[in-house]
Design a protein around this motif. Structure first.
Motif, PDB file in Angstrom:
ATOM      1  N   ALA A  38      -6.030  14.984  12.462  1.00 46.13           N
ATOM      2  CA  ALA A  38      -4.793  15.582  11.963  1.00 46.13           C
ATOM      3  C   ALA A  38      -3.773  14.469  11.751  1.00 46.13           C
ATOM      4  O   ALA A  38      -3.559  13.641  12.646  1.00 46.13           O
ATOM      5  CB  ALA A  38      -4.242  16.605  12.953  1.00 46.13           C
ATOM      6  N   VAL A  39      -3.212  14.425  10.545  1.00 43.03           N
ATOM      7  CA  VAL A  39      -2.181  13.436  10.230  1.00 43.03           C
ATOM      8  C   VAL A  39      -0.972  14.123   9.638  1.00 43.03           C
ATOM      9  O   VAL A  39      -1.088  15.120   8.919  1.00 43.03           O
ATOM     10  CB  VAL A  39      -2.679  12.351   9.249  1.00 43.03           C
ATOM     11  N   ARG A  40       0.208  13.588   9.959  1.00 44.93           N
ATOM     12  CA  ARG A  40       1.459  14.057   9.361  1.00 44.93           C
ATOM     13  C   ARG A  40       1.785  13.093   8.248  1.00 44.93           C
ATOM     14  O   ARG A  40       1.815  11.877   8.435  1.00 44.93           O
ATOM     15  CB  ARG A  40       2.575  14.072  10.400  1.00 44.93           C
ATOM     16  N   LEU A  41       2.040  13.655   7.056  1.00 50.92           N
ATOM     17  CA  LEU A  41       2.319  12.839   5.876  1.00 50.92           C
ATOM     18  C   LEU A  41       3.764  12.996   5.441  1.00 50.92           C
ATOM     19  O   LEU A  41       4.377  14.037   5.704  1.00 50.92           O
ATOM     20  CB  LEU A  41       1.406  13.269   4.720  1.00 50.92           C
ATOM     21  N   PRO A  42       4.301  11.985   4.768  1.00 56.49           N
ATOM     22  CA  PRO A  42       5.636  12.168   4.182  1.00 56.49           C
ATOM     23  C   PRO A  42       5.580  13.261   3.127  1.00 56.49           C
ATOM     24  O   PRO A  42       4.521  13.525   2.552  1.00 56.49           O
ATOM     25  CB  PRO A  42       5.944  10.798   3.576  1.00 56.49           C
ATOM     26  N   GLY A  43       6.712  13.897   2.886  1.00 52.81           N
ATOM     27  CA  GLY A  43       6.734  15.079   2.001  1.00 52.81           C
ATOM     28  C   GLY A  43       6.740  14.791   0.530  1.00 52.81           C
ATOM     29  O   GLY A  43       6.464  15.657  -0.261  1.00 52.81           O
TER      30      GLY A  43
ATOM     31  N   MET B 194       0.842  -1.180   0.000  1.00 52.15           N
ATOM     32  CA  MET B 194       0.000   0.000   0.000  1.00 52.15           C
ATOM     33  C   MET B 194       0.886   1.242   0.000  1.00 52.15           C
ATOM     34  O   MET B 194       1.812   1.364   0.788  1.00 52.15           O
ATOM     35  CB  MET B 194      -0.901  -0.026   1.219  1.00 52.15           C
ATOM     36  N   ARG B 195       0.585   2.162  -0.884  1.00 53.01           N
ATOM     37  CA  ARG B 195       1.345   3.398  -1.010  1.00 53.01           C
ATOM     38  C   ARG B 195       0.806   4.466  -0.059  1.00 53.01           C
ATOM     39  O   ARG B 195      -0.396   4.589   0.130  1.00 53.01           O
ATOM     40  CB  ARG B 195       1.226   3.896  -2.451  1.00 53.01           C
ATOM     41  N   SER B 196       1.726   5.236   0.507  1.00 53.57           N
ATOM     42  CA  SER B 196       1.323   6.349   1.369  1.00 53.57           C
ATOM     43  C   SER B 196       1.086   7.595   0.537  1.00 53.57           C
ATOM     44  O   SER B 196       1.755   7.822  -0.474  1.00 53.57           O
ATOM     45  CB  SER B 196       2.400   6.643   2.414  1.00 53.57           C
ATOM     46  N   ARG B 197       0.144   8.396   0.990  1.00 51.56           N
ATOM     47  CA  ARG B 197      -0.083   9.694   0.377  1.00 51.56           C
ATOM     48  C   ARG B 197       1.065  10.618   0.757  1.00 51.56           C
ATOM     49  O   ARG B 197       1.542  10.603   1.885  1.00 51.56           O
ATOM     50  CB  ARG B 197      -1.393  10.323   0.887  1.00 51.56           C
ATOM     51  N   ALA B 198       1.521  11.428  -0.177  1.00 46.56           N
ATOM     52  CA  ALA B 198       2.554  12.420   0.098  1.00 46.56           C
ATOM     53  C   ALA B 198       1.883  13.761   0.371  1.00 46.56           C
ATOM     54  O   ALA B 198       0.873  14.097  -0.248  1.00 46.56           O
ATOM     55  CB  ALA B 198       3.513  12.536  -1.085  1.00 46.56           C
ATOM     56  N   TYR B 199       2.455  14.517   1.292  1.00 46.52           N
ATOM     57  CA  TYR B 199       1.921  15.831   1.646  1.00 46.52           C
ATOM     58  C   TYR B 199       1.740  16.693   0.392  1.00 46.52           C
ATOM     59  O   TYR B 199       0.732  17.373   0.238  1.00 46.52           O
ATOM     60  CB  TYR B 199       2.857  16.512   2.647  1.00 46.52           C
ATOM     61  N   ASP B 200       2.733  16.637  -0.510  1.00 45.53           N
ATOM     62  CA  ASP B 200       2.727  17.478  -1.715  1.00 45.53           C
ATOM     63  C   ASP B 200       1.548  17.197  -2.636  1.00 45.53           C
ATOM     64  O   ASP B 200       1.151  18.064  -3.403  1.00 45.53           O
ATOM     65  CB  ASP B 200       4.019  17.271  -2.513  1.00 45.53           C
TER      66      ASP B 200
END
Length: 141
Positions: A132-137, A1-7
């Motif tokens: 609130a979630v912190r996502l990879p950039g 599963m791929r993570s969503r990127a903040y960008d």
């Protein structure tokens, strides 16, 4: 599963709906698993004595379902920073709760994304709140 990127996330983006069938087994088992032995979550007779038409879902289960909903969208690299929810109409067996969400804010300084969430059943809104979630950039992360 791929993570969503903040960008790649935009304010106003909607998360896919997630229907959650509300079975008696789900309601009772998750109450017991979360060590919530309050009788209104597992005993229909005692729930009726207390004025409820049936057993109903506890807040710990609702909180867990909200977490699951957002992290399934965000991916395994997401870090949940906060969940703030308010309960409304009860979740009773035999109904379906549909979870929905919308990205409402992005915070560049810590790559935090805020998502307004709602879970509704045939009686109306069961839960509303914010996650609130912190996502990879992105590629540079």
């Amino acid at each position: 599963m791929r993570s969503r990127a903040y960008d790649e996330v935009t304010v106003g983006e909607t998360l896919p709906e997630l229907p959650v069938p509300l079975t008696r087994t789900l309601i009772v088992a998750t109450a017991i698993a979360s060590r919530d032995y309050q009788d209104v979550h597992h005993d229909p007779g005692l729930a009726a004595e207390r004025g409820s038409p049936d057993v109903f879902m506890n807040i710990l289960t609702t909180n867990g379902l909200i977490d699951r909903y957002v992290t399934e969208w965000a991916g395994p690299a997401a870090e949940v920073k906060a969940i703030k929810i308010r309960l409304g109409a009860p979740n009773y067996p035999g109904d379906t709760m549909v979870l929905t969400g919308t990205v409402t804010a992005k915070h560049d300084e810590d790559r935090r994304v805020e998502i307004a969430v709602r879970g509704a059943n045939r009686l109306g809104a069961h839960v509303t709140g914010t996650v609130a979630v912190r996502l990879p950039g992105g590629a540079e992360s």
